[in-house]
Design an enzyme around this catalytic site. Sequence first.
Site, PDB file in Angstrom:
ATOM      1  N   GLU A  16      51.292   8.436  58.860  1.00 12.56           N
ATOM      2  CA  GLU A  16      50.621   9.625  59.373  1.00 12.56           C
ATOM      3  C   GLU A  16      51.603  10.751  59.722  1.00 12.56           C
ATOM      4  O   GLU A  16      51.259  11.693  60.425  1.00 12.56           O
ATOM      5  CB  GLU A  16      49.812   9.261  60.620  1.00 12.56           C
ATOM      6  N   ASN A 272      41.741   6.737  70.414  1.00 10.65           N
ATOM      7  CA  ASN A 272      42.951   7.318  69.847  1.00 10.65           C
ATOM      8  C   ASN A 272      43.738   7.977  70.974  1.00 10.65           C
ATOM      9  O   ASN A 272      43.246   8.897  71.617  1.00 10.65           O
ATOM     10  CB  ASN A 272      42.541   8.348  68.778  1.00 10.65           C
TER      11      ASN A 272
END
Length: 310
Positions: A16, A272
């Site tokens: 990511e 998250n």
Amino acid sequence: MKDKHIIVLMGGPSAEAEVSRRTGAAIADALKSKGYHVSTLELNPKTVLQDIENLKGDVVFNAIHGRYGEDGALQGVLEMAEIPYTGSGIMAHSVGMNKKVSKDVFKGAHIPTAESISYNGNLQSKEDIIKHIEDTFSLPVVLKPATQGSSIGVTIVKEQDQLAKAVTEALTYDPILVVEQFLNGREFTVSVLDGKALAIIEIRPHSGEYDYASKYTAGATDYLVPAPISEDMTKEMQAIGELVYREVQASGAIRVDVMTDDKDNMYVLEYNTIPGMTATSLVPKAAKEMGIDFPELCEKILLTAGYGKF
């Protein structure tokens, strides 16, 4: 904080990294617009403390998605060096990054979550895993590597002949695989800032699946803010998000992803701890609906910085 040198840490070795760089650049620009002394820094895990020292950094704003930044590793290093950092502490990150462990926490804390089973590819053969999934679940199911974010390696298996390929792909990212019963309702996200839920967002990807492309391609997904749901449903979903925040002892901003079934029952998928801050990101959208613009949001997160977190 105005007399401190803020280091926005981004990039790194995770899958990511590019999303993290976009997040980091946006945060740095926002904080500069508020009058802060800010530098960005690409994460090199072997030299990160020396790099921060060379820049004469005082505080780290963590914009690292995925490995190191979102699994508790960076937080541990910064704790030992007594460098203040934004967001949650080691435990909230490590639990949130591991979908198998976070599922166990949800169940233990009576947080509603979809039925799931985890498998260990180091201890079980791929053939045994596939057979157990076939014997236990009805299709469709969702397969997730335990420690990836941004929907990387996630597959919704709708047909029997897709299962083996999906298991193989997920295991290339992580030996631990989480299989979850597919929920046929709507998808929402609850952003929680300093323990208080912001506006609910409904996520409607044009492709029908909220995958990596749907998350990071402009125009690929509709985000309805505030979500077109009843006031009672809104309050219940916000309460669930705040419960997750408390149970994992989060700090700063987190995002809690929720799915419903066809009867509007709510189930937490995951949370998250380093939510994205890009043009298509959700926490800034939710904050804006509550009257908090992007620079103010970044400032609020910055002011959570400290060390000695749990």
